[in-house]
Design a protein around this motif. Structure first.
Motif, mmCIF file in Angstrom:
data_model
loop_
_atom_site.group_PDB
_atom_site.id
_atom_site.type_symbol
_atom_site.label_atom_id
_atom_site.label_comp_id
_atom_site.label_asym_id
_atom_site.label_seq_id
_atom_site.Cartn_x
_atom_site.Cartn_y
_atom_site.Cartn_z
ATOM 1 N N ILE A 133 79.086 66.719 60.502
ATOM 2 C CA ILE A 133 79.192 66.745 58.869
ATOM 3 C C ILE A 133 80.359 66.942 58.199
ATOM 4 C CG2 ILE A 133 78.568 69.204 58.589
ATOM 5 C CD1 ILE A 133 76.724 68.295 56.099
ATOM 6 N N SER A 134 80.996 66.312 57.410
ATOM 7 C CA SER A 134 82.087 66.585 56.886
ATOM 8 C C SER A 134 82.139 65.869 55.183
ATOM 9 C CB SER A 134 83.386 65.383 57.639
ATOM 10 O OG SER A 134 82.888 64.043 57.203
ATOM 11 N N ARG A 135 83.145 66.266 54.431
ATOM 12 C CA ARG A 135 82.973 65.919 53.191
ATOM 13 C C ARG A 135 84.382 65.423 52.771
ATOM 14 N NH1 ARG A 135 80.612 70.844 49.954
ATOM 15 N NH2 ARG A 135 81.028 69.813 48.156
ATOM 16 N N ASP A 136 84.415 64.487 51.675
ATOM 17 C CA ASP A 136 85.872 64.166 50.918
ATOM 18 C C ASP A 136 85.417 64.646 49.444
ATOM 19 O OD1 ASP A 136 87.578 63.073 49.405
ATOM 20 O OD2 ASP A 136 87.626 61.244 50.589
ATOM 21 N N ASN A 137 85.929 65.852 48.908
ATOM 22 C CA ASN A 137 85.688 66.482 47.425
ATOM 23 C C ASN A 137 86.298 65.608 46.697
ATOM 24 O OD1 ASN A 137 84.292 68.658 48.802
ATOM 25 N ND2 ASN A 137 86.073 69.833 48.789
ATOM 26 N N GLY A 138 87.249 64.631 47.014
ATOM 27 C CA GLY A 138 87.931 63.989 45.700
ATOM 28 C C GLY A 138 86.969 62.756 45.446
ATOM 29 N N LYS A 139 86.176 62.562 46.481
ATOM 30 C CA LYS A 139 85.113 61.108 46.361
ATOM 31 C C LYS A 139 83.678 61.944 46.051
ATOM 32 C CE LYS A 139 87.836 57.921 49.301
ATOM 33 N NZ LYS A 139 87.742 57.221 50.365
ATOM 34 N N ASN A 140 83.756 63.045 46.176
ATOM 35 C CA ASN A 140 82.075 63.775 45.952
ATOM 36 C C ASN A 140 81.400 63.045 46.896
ATOM 37 O OD1 ASN A 140 82.954 65.417 43.434
ATOM 38 N ND2 ASN A 140 82.885 63.331 42.420
ATOM 39 N N THR A 141 81.661 63.004 48.219
ATOM 40 C CA THR A 141 80.859 62.457 49.123
ATOM 41 C C THR A 141 80.774 63.325 50.649
ATOM 42 O OG1 THR A 141 81.841 60.358 48.583
ATOM 43 C CG2 THR A 141 80.828 60.195 50.773
ATOM 44 N N VAL A 142 79.585 63.173 51.012
ATOM 45 C CA VAL A 142 79.450 63.983 52.316
ATOM 46 C C VAL A 142 78.973 62.977 53.424
ATOM 47 C CG1 VAL A 142 76.848 64.520 52.017
ATOM 48 C CG2 VAL A 142 78.248 65.943 53.299
ATOM 49 N N TYR A 143 79.384 63.027 54.487
ATOM 50 C CA TYR A 143 79.161 62.195 55.594
ATOM 51 C C TYR A 143 78.548 62.882 56.831
ATOM 52 C CZ TYR A 143 83.102 59.928 53.263
ATOM 53 O OH TYR A 143 83.931 59.353 52.334
#
Length: 125
Positions: free
Chosen positions: A69-79
């Motif tokens: 699991i990972s996330r891009d806080n700038g894109k408000n997205t979790v993977y």
């Protein structure tokens, strides 16, 4: 109003990989912890993985060393990167997020749990 929209599910062979994405959209919101859950046919909903706003992760034993699991806080997205998939990973996968919202910049934050609509992952030969 905040929405979580998932994508990336599908049909994959055993041993294959898939990457799920979940993007949050809306106005005046802040996202805390995020997570992926799944529900297989005839089974209870299961917590798959979590990630804090600071990037600390936790996994169910059944997916440890296979899922990331990972996330891009700038894109408000979790993977959710899923490798070495097994038939028992077949389920509907749901994104979850703790989201704080406020109506105006002068209001206090109100935190609630938000869910995505779910995306089907099928692992089969």
């Amino acid at each position: 109003q905040v929405q979580l929209v998932e994508s990336g599910g599908g049909l994959v062979l055993p041993g294959g990989s898939l990457r799920l994405s979940c993007a949050a959209s809306g106005s005046r919101f802040s996202i805390g912890a995020m997570a992926w859950y799944r529900r297989a046919p005839g089974k209870e909903r299961e917590l798959v993985a979590t990630i804090t706003s600071g990037g600390i992760t936790n996994y169910a034993d059944s997916v440890k060393d296979r899922f990331t699991i990972s996330r891009d806080n700038g894109k408000n997205t979790v993977y959710l990167q899923m490798n070495s998939l097994k038939p028992e990973d077949t389920a509907v996968y749901y994104c979850h997020a703790d989201v704080s919202t406020r109506r105006t910049p002068w209001d206090s934050w109100d935190t609630n749990a938000y869910w995505g609509q779910g995306t089907q992952v099928t692992v089969s030969s």
